[in-house]
Design a protein around this motif. Structure first.
Motif, PDB file in Angstrom:
ATOM      1  N   ARG A 191       1.200  -0.992  -0.176  1.00 23.19           N
ATOM      2  CA  ARG A 191      -0.335  -0.373   0.640  1.00 23.19           C
ATOM      3  C   ARG A 191       0.681   1.118   0.090  1.00 23.19           C
ATOM      4  O   ARG A 191       0.318   2.262  -0.376  1.00 23.19           O
ATOM      5  N   VAL A 192       1.881   1.134   0.466  1.00 18.13           N
ATOM      6  CA  VAL A 192       2.979   2.180   0.168  1.00 18.13           C
ATOM      7  C   VAL A 192       4.414   1.486  -0.688  1.00 18.13           C
ATOM      8  O   VAL A 192       4.596   0.686  -0.677  1.00 18.13           O
ATOM      9  N   CYS A 193       4.548   2.367  -1.852  1.00 16.20           N
ATOM     10  CA  CYS A 193       6.163   2.562  -2.510  1.00 16.20           C
ATOM     11  C   CYS A 193       6.799   3.577  -3.136  1.00 16.20           C
ATOM     12  O   CYS A 193       6.626   4.846  -3.364  1.00 16.20           O
ATOM     13  N   VAL A 194       7.859   3.587  -2.439  1.00 14.49           N
ATOM     14  CA  VAL A 194       8.875   4.416  -2.174  1.00 14.49           C
ATOM     15  C   VAL A 194       9.647   4.083  -3.765  1.00 14.49           C
ATOM     16  O   VAL A 194      10.792   3.436  -3.371  1.00 14.49           O
ATOM     17  N   ILE A 195      10.415   5.367  -5.117  1.00  9.79           N
ATOM     18  CA  ILE A 195      11.047   4.587  -5.850  1.00  9.79           C
ATOM     19  C   ILE A 195      12.065   6.201  -5.930  1.00  9.79           C
ATOM     20  O   ILE A 195      11.169   7.106  -5.969  1.00  9.79           O
ATOM     21  N   SER A 196      12.931   6.211  -5.795  1.00  6.65           N
ATOM     22  CA  SER A 196      13.935   6.967  -5.911  1.00  6.65           C
ATOM     23  C   SER A 196      15.260   6.392  -7.028  1.00  6.65           C
ATOM     24  O   SER A 196      15.569   5.208  -6.672  1.00  6.65           O
ATOM     25  N   GLY A 197      15.110   7.423  -7.628  1.00  7.42           N
ATOM     26  CA  GLY A 197      16.236   7.302  -8.985  1.00  7.42           C
ATOM     27  C   GLY A 197      16.856   8.875  -9.437  1.00  7.42           C
ATOM     28  O   GLY A 197      15.861   9.882  -9.552  1.00  7.42           O
ATOM     29  N   GLY A 198      17.750   8.422  -9.904  1.00  4.27           N
ATOM     30  CA  GLY A 198      18.745   9.947 -10.602  1.00  4.27           C
ATOM     31  C   GLY A 198      17.871  10.112 -11.908  1.00  4.27           C
ATOM     32  O   GLY A 198      17.036   9.863 -12.105  1.00  4.27           O
ATOM     33  N   ASP A 290      -8.367   6.015  -5.212  1.00  3.11           N
ATOM     34  CA  ASP A 290      -7.356   3.941  -4.885  1.00  3.11           C
ATOM     35  C   ASP A 290      -6.258   4.038  -4.959  1.00  3.11           C
ATOM     36  O   ASP A 290      -5.244   3.345  -4.648  1.00  3.11           O
ATOM     37  N   ALA A 291      -5.572   5.324  -5.317  1.00  5.31           N
ATOM     38  CA  ALA A 291      -3.896   5.329  -5.952  1.00  5.31           C
ATOM     39  C   ALA A 291      -3.597   7.202  -5.891  1.00  5.31           C
ATOM     40  O   ALA A 291      -4.430   7.837  -6.588  1.00  5.31           O
ATOM     41  N   LEU A 292      -2.321   7.094  -5.318  1.00  8.32           N
ATOM     42  CA  LEU A 292      -2.216   8.349  -5.358  1.00  8.32           C
ATOM     43  C   LEU A 292      -0.362   8.248  -5.908  1.00  8.32           C
ATOM     44  O   LEU A 292      -0.293   7.494  -4.797  1.00  8.32           O
ATOM     45  N   VAL A 293      -0.232   9.335  -6.678  1.00  5.94           N
ATOM     46  CA  VAL A 293       1.035   8.734  -7.199  1.00  5.94           C
ATOM     47  C   VAL A 293       1.464  10.763  -6.865  1.00  5.94           C
ATOM     48  O   VAL A 293       1.237  11.547  -7.317  1.00  5.94           O
ATOM     49  N   VAL A 294       2.887  10.867  -5.915  1.00  6.11           N
ATOM     50  CA  VAL A 294       3.362  11.786  -5.775  1.00  6.11           C
ATOM     51  C   VAL A 294       5.078  12.174  -6.674  1.00  6.11           C
ATOM     52  O   VAL A 294       5.902  10.701  -5.993  1.00  6.11           O
ATOM     53  N   ASP A 295       5.075  13.211  -6.985  1.00  6.96           N
ATOM     54  CA  ASP A 295       5.948  12.947  -7.875  1.00  6.96           C
ATOM     55  C   ASP A 295       6.935  14.032  -7.202  1.00  6.96           C
ATOM     56  O   ASP A 295       6.739  15.433  -6.416  1.00  6.96           O
ATOM     57  N   GLU A 296       8.559  14.023  -7.445  1.00 11.23           N
ATOM     58  CA  GLU A 296       9.378  15.260  -7.023  1.00 11.23           C
ATOM     59  C   GLU A 296       8.879  15.386  -5.229  1.00 11.23           C
ATOM     60  O   GLU A 296       8.823  16.301  -4.606  1.00 11.23           O
ATOM     61  N   LEU A 305       3.859  16.943   3.690  1.00  9.86           N
ATOM     62  CA  LEU A 305       3.566  15.159   3.559  1.00  9.86           C
ATOM     63  C   LEU A 305       2.772  14.739   3.953  1.00  9.86           C
ATOM     64  O   LEU A 305       2.109  13.685   3.769  1.00  9.86           O
ATOM     65  N   ALA A 306       3.085  14.663   5.536  1.00 14.90           N
ATOM     66  CA  ALA A 306       2.133  14.192   7.079  1.00 14.90           C
ATOM     67  C   ALA A 306       0.712  14.126   6.187  1.00 14.90           C
ATOM     68  O   ALA A 306      -0.118  13.561   6.709  1.00 14.90           O
ATOM     69  N   LYS A 307       0.408  15.832   5.637  1.00 14.35           N
ATOM     70  CA  LYS A 307      -1.023  16.323   5.337  1.00 14.35           C
ATOM     71  C   LYS A 307      -1.435  14.932   3.972  1.00 14.35           C
ATOM     72  O   LYS A 307      -2.889  15.061   3.991  1.00 14.35           O
ATOM     73  N   THR A 308      -0.792  15.692   3.519  1.00  7.78           N
ATOM     74  CA  THR A 308      -1.214  14.404   1.973  1.00  7.78           C
ATOM     75  C   THR A 308      -1.396  13.266   2.468  1.00  7.78           C
ATOM     76  O   THR A 308      -3.045  12.577   1.841  1.00  7.78           O
ATOM     77  N   VAL A 309      -0.345  12.019   3.280  1.00  8.09           N
ATOM     78  CA  VAL A 309      -0.506  10.626   3.514  1.00  8.09           C
ATOM     79  C   VAL A 309      -2.244  10.407   4.702  1.00  8.09           C
ATOM     80  O   VAL A 309      -2.469   9.765   4.150  1.00  8.09           O
ATOM     81  N   ALA A 310      -2.194  11.733   5.223  1.00  8.06           N
ATOM     82  CA  ALA A 310      -2.871  11.697   6.265  1.00  8.06           C
ATOM     83  C   ALA A 310      -4.854  11.726   5.871  1.00  8.06           C
ATOM     84  O   ALA A 310      -5.145  11.096   5.835  1.00  8.06           O
ATOM     85  N   ALA A 311      -4.499  12.202   4.659  1.00 10.49           N
ATOM     86  CA  ALA A 311      -5.736  12.261   3.462  1.00 10.49           C
ATOM     87  C   ALA A 311      -6.493  11.513   2.896  1.00 10.49           C
ATOM     88  O   ALA A 311      -7.229  11.319   2.311  1.00 10.49           O
ATOM     89  N   LEU A 312      -5.053  10.794   2.287  1.00 13.71           N
ATOM     90  CA  LEU A 312      -5.306   9.599   1.968  1.00 13.71           C
ATOM     91  C   LEU A 312      -5.839   8.175   2.348  1.00 13.71           C
ATOM     92  O   LEU A 312      -5.683   7.685   3.748  1.00 13.71           O
ATOM     93  N   PRO A 313      -7.192   7.348   1.905  1.00 10.08           N
ATOM     94  CA  PRO A 313      -7.912   6.482   2.570  1.00 10.08           C
ATOM     95  C   PRO A 313      -7.103   5.624   3.038  1.00 10.08           C
ATOM     96  O   PRO A 313      -6.156   4.622   2.050  1.00 10.08           O
ATOM     97  N   PRO A 314      -7.186   4.903   3.993  1.00  6.53           N
ATOM     98  CA  PRO A 314      -6.227   4.026   4.380  1.00  6.53           C
ATOM     99  C   PRO A 314      -6.003   2.461   4.012  1.00  6.53           C
ATOM    100  O   PRO A 314      -5.106   1.813   3.424  1.00  6.53           O
ATOM    101  N   SER A 315      -7.776   2.226   2.544  1.00  4.33           N
ATOM    102  CA  SER A 315      -7.050   1.014   2.049  1.00  4.33           C
ATOM    103  C   SER A 315      -6.135   1.577   0.553  1.00  4.33           C
ATOM    104  O   SER A 315      -5.937   0.601  -0.533  1.00  4.33           O
ATOM    105  N   ALA A 316      -6.356   2.696   0.555  1.00  2.00           N
ATOM    106  CA  ALA A 316      -5.495   3.211  -1.121  1.00  2.00           C
ATOM    107  C   ALA A 316      -4.044   3.199  -1.122  1.00  2.00           C
ATOM    108  O   ALA A 316      -3.350   2.944  -0.434  1.00  2.00           O
ATOM    109  N   ARG A 317      -3.642   3.370  -2.448  1.00  2.00           N
ATOM    110  CA  ARG A 317      -2.338   2.398  -2.650  1.00  2.00           C
ATOM    111  C   ARG A 317      -1.199   4.192  -2.983  1.00  2.00           C
ATOM    112  O   ARG A 317      -2.002   5.016  -3.355  1.00  2.00           O
ATOM    113  N   LEU A 318      -0.596   4.439  -2.405  1.00  2.00           N
ATOM    114  CA  LEU A 318       0.833   4.922  -2.104  1.00  2.00           C
ATOM    115  C   LEU A 318       1.674   5.352  -3.227  1.00  2.00           C
ATOM    116  O   LEU A 318       3.007   4.413  -1.974  1.00  2.00           O
ATOM    117  N   ILE A 319       2.258   5.753  -3.842  1.00  2.00           N
ATOM    118  CA  ILE A 319       3.249   5.487  -4.460  1.00  2.00           C
ATOM    119  C   ILE A 319       4.193   7.005  -4.139  1.00  2.00           C
ATOM    120  O   ILE A 319       3.806   8.144  -5.065  1.00  2.00           O
TER     121      ILE A 319
END
Length: 651
Positions: A191-198, A290-296, A305-319
């Motif tokens: 339900r959360v995936c963090v992708i870091s890359g140059g 159901d899914a939120l993608v946040v870039d940069e 970021l704390a407010k963004t994550v708090a505003a996402l339903p618990p069942s939704a995916r966060l990328i």
């Protein structure tokens, strides 16, 4: 109570002085410009709330206030005490109390609480002192991310495996695991995936394929997906990339329709309110997604970021997408870097599941104290910069702090995409920079002169930019913009005798919610097609449509041939010219050099002095915070969610 007084100096300007009853420690820091008026006000307010004259509390409160203004989440008083002699010297009247006594005095104060209590100041067991709301943001974000990382999603495994094979064919350049494919599988399972890359590692194309994977799963209704970024500029670039890459996937129409082609700013997504720290969407009124993608994400501060994550339903995916090695947000926190701190290897069980799904051979797994270890992927291969690329090689050297290698790369004539120019004398700036500035902006200004279509003019403007490390002084952005105008005026490319001449580029520096113009938006001054005797300032909206305004309607703005490296985040240019001061500065860091360099797609030229450049690479951006510990070291503790808000307590 007014903790600072003002009186005119000999030039008639107002000077501010600490109050006569300020402690010697506060006065010393104020005189050395290490504290602001606001810090002093807050310190005295805390003393008043505590009911007495308490110099130890006043000093600690002022430092906590100052820390957030410098990008820190808290002030580590134990570390600060070790730095004190370097600031104050050996003067007995400026001596700090012993650290343990200082912390004990603070814990006895009525305005200082332990973590979990609701006091204006929070002091943890490691000696970190927070303003309450920042402690609260940190704790809520850590709790939310760990909780999401612990949750597992049910998937149609055969469908997911088949889609992974179809969407991620093996690339001929690739050596080792396909981390894009592994990132996509992780995002489908978590339900959360963090992708870091140059730059050039394929973050945007990977997330597009992730959304295609999610759309292909057997859901009883179409997915509700949103894409967002911290600035309008970053949102527009994300949107442009998605629109360009989406057709190449050849998705079935019903899946393609579920992938949005528009991105918004986080403030707009959450429902920002003018002059308010609150948003329309929060934990009690979550986003319908159901899914939120946040870039940069490197540009996103802790609070947002704390407010963004708090505003996402618990069942939704966060990328979350970003580059952990870039400069951190101008707001408090270095959140992406701290989230990615423990990344690198999955737990054995999750690694085996990923190998079975993807067919990729992964490094041996390891047990970790945090569930986030299975939610973070570092993309390692750059498809933009090959082995012969000077930009790619220099970026790697900068990230490792290898100044000798970096300087050798810049001096190597074999690397045509990077170069170095020694620049020590401010008086020589006009002569040294005139030719590259004229060459860089000529195509743009000729397009303006020829009344080309606005999209062509915007594309020409984004071919080149001057980047500065600092705002003030002869090497700062203000002086460099004036230098650029003088050089272009001398070549007859602009008429800078006019304030609003055709071709003047401007950057908005203050949000205007009514006009929907926001800090960082860039507009170009062009001839009004309806009245050739007038000009208007044109902006490209998030939907790609042009919007124009009379110059008098614009909120605060500045000319932007040159911009700070901070302001350049979220942008890319074909060529850049980077100017650094001839003296060391606290703002010069490894992250700043790397961020500047990676704005360039084709060529980067650095102007400066070798000692300052080397010193910048030695200096890492360090921000005081407890987020890393909460995510990777400490076990999660329950936090009272009884309706309290981190925005309500004092300061």
């Amino acid at each position: 109570m007014n903790p600072a007084s003002t009186h005119p100096n000999n030039a008639g300007q107002m000077e501010t002085h600490p109050p006569a009853n300020a402690s010697g420690l506060l006065a010393l820091l104020f005189q050395r410009e290490l504290l602001s008026d606001l810090d002093l006000h807050f310190a005295r307010f805390m003393e008043r709330l505590a009911g007495g004259n308490t110099p130890e509390l006043a000093l600690a409160a002022a430092l906590a206030s100052h820390a957030t203004g410098q990008g820190d989440i808290c002030v580590n008083l134990r570390q600060w005490a070790r730095r004190w002699k370097a600031i104050a010297g050996e003067s007995p009247e400026a001596a700090l109390p012993p650290t343990d006594d200082w912390l004990a005095a603070l814990r006895a104060s009525s305005v200082v609480g332990w973590p979990g209590t609701r006091q204006p100041l929070v002091l943890d067991r490691r000696g970190r002192l927070y303003l309450y709301r920042y402690w609260r943001y940190e704790q809520l974000l850590a709790d939310d991310l760990r909780r999401r990382a612990e949750a597992a999603e049910a998937v149609d495994t055969p469908q997911l495996r088949a889609d992974l094979e179809r969407l991620f064919p093996r690339h001929s350049q690739l050596i080792g695991p396909d981390w894009q494919k592994i990132a996509a599988a992780t995002a489908a399972l978590k339900r959360v995936c963090v992708i870091s890359g140059g730059p050039g590692t394929g973050k945007t194309s990977t997330v597009l394929k992730i959304l295609a994977l999610l759309a292909a799963q057997q859901y009883d209704r179409p997915l509700r997906i949103a894409m967002a970024a911290p600035t309008g500029k970053a949102a527009a670039r994300m949107q442009e990339s998605i629109r360009a890459a989406k057709p190449a996937l050849n998705l079935p129409p019903e899946q393609a329709a579920q992938i949005p082609e528009e991105a918004s700013t986080l403030h707009r997504l959450l429902g920002g309110r003018p002059d308010s720290v609150y948003f329309r969407h929060d934990r009690d009124n979550p986003l319908p997604l159901d899914a939120l993608v946040v870039d940069e994400v490197s540009m996103v501060g802790l609070a947002l970021l704390a407010k963004t994550v708090a505003a996402l339903p618990p069942s939704a995916r966060l990328i979350l997408l970003g580059d952990k090695d870039q400069l951190a947000s101008v707001e408090a926190g270095a959140v992406l870097g701290e989230i990615c701190f423990g990344a690198g290897r999955f737990t054995p069980e999750f690694g085996q599941r990923l190998q079975a799904l993807t067919g990729e051979v992964l490094p041996p797994g390891r047990d970790a104290p945090s569930p986030l270890v299975n939610a973070i992927i570092l993309l390692r291969h750059s498809y933009r910069f090959d082995a012969a690329s000077g930009i790619g090689a220099l970026a790697r050297a900068v990230n490792r702090g290898k100044s000798t290698i970096a300087e050798a790369l810049l001096a190597d004539p074999q690397h045509q995409d990077i170069d170095w120019r020694t620049l020590t004398d401010p008086d020589a700036l006009p002569e040294q920079l005139a030719a590259p500035v004229i060459n860089g902006f000529t195509a743009y200004l000729e397009a303006v002169r020829d009344n080309a279509e606005p999209p062509i003019i915007f594309a020409a403007f984004n071919q080149f930019r001057v980047l500065c490390a600092v705002r003030k002084g002869p090497f700062g952005v203000e002086a460099l913009n004036q230098l650029c105008e003088n050089a272009l005026q001398g070549q007859g490319l602009i008429d800078a005798r006019l304030t609003w001449y055709p071709g003047r580029p401007v950057m908005i520096t203050h949000n205007d919610y009514n006009l929907r113009l926001f800090n960082g938006d860039i507009g170009l001054t062009l001839t009004d097609p309806d009245d050739t005797k007038r000009v208007k300032v044109f902006f490209v909206g998030n939907d790609g449509a042009l919007r124009s305004f009379a110059p008098a309607r614009l909120p605060e703005h500045q000319t932007v041939y040159a911009m700070t490296v901070h302001k350049s985040q979220g942008s890319e240019f074909d060529q850049i010219l980077v100017v650094t001061p001839n003296e060391a500065s606290p703002v010069l860091s490894r992250e700043l050099i790397y961020t500047a360099l990676t704005r360039a797609k084709q060529r980067a030229v650095f102007y400066g002095t070798p000692p300052v450049f080397a010193a910048a690479m030695e200096q890492r951006l360090r921000r005081s915070s407890g987020l890393r510990d909460r995510l990777w070291v400490e076990t999660r503790t329950s936090v009272d969610r009884g309706g309290s808000s981190p925005d309500n307590p004092a300061r």
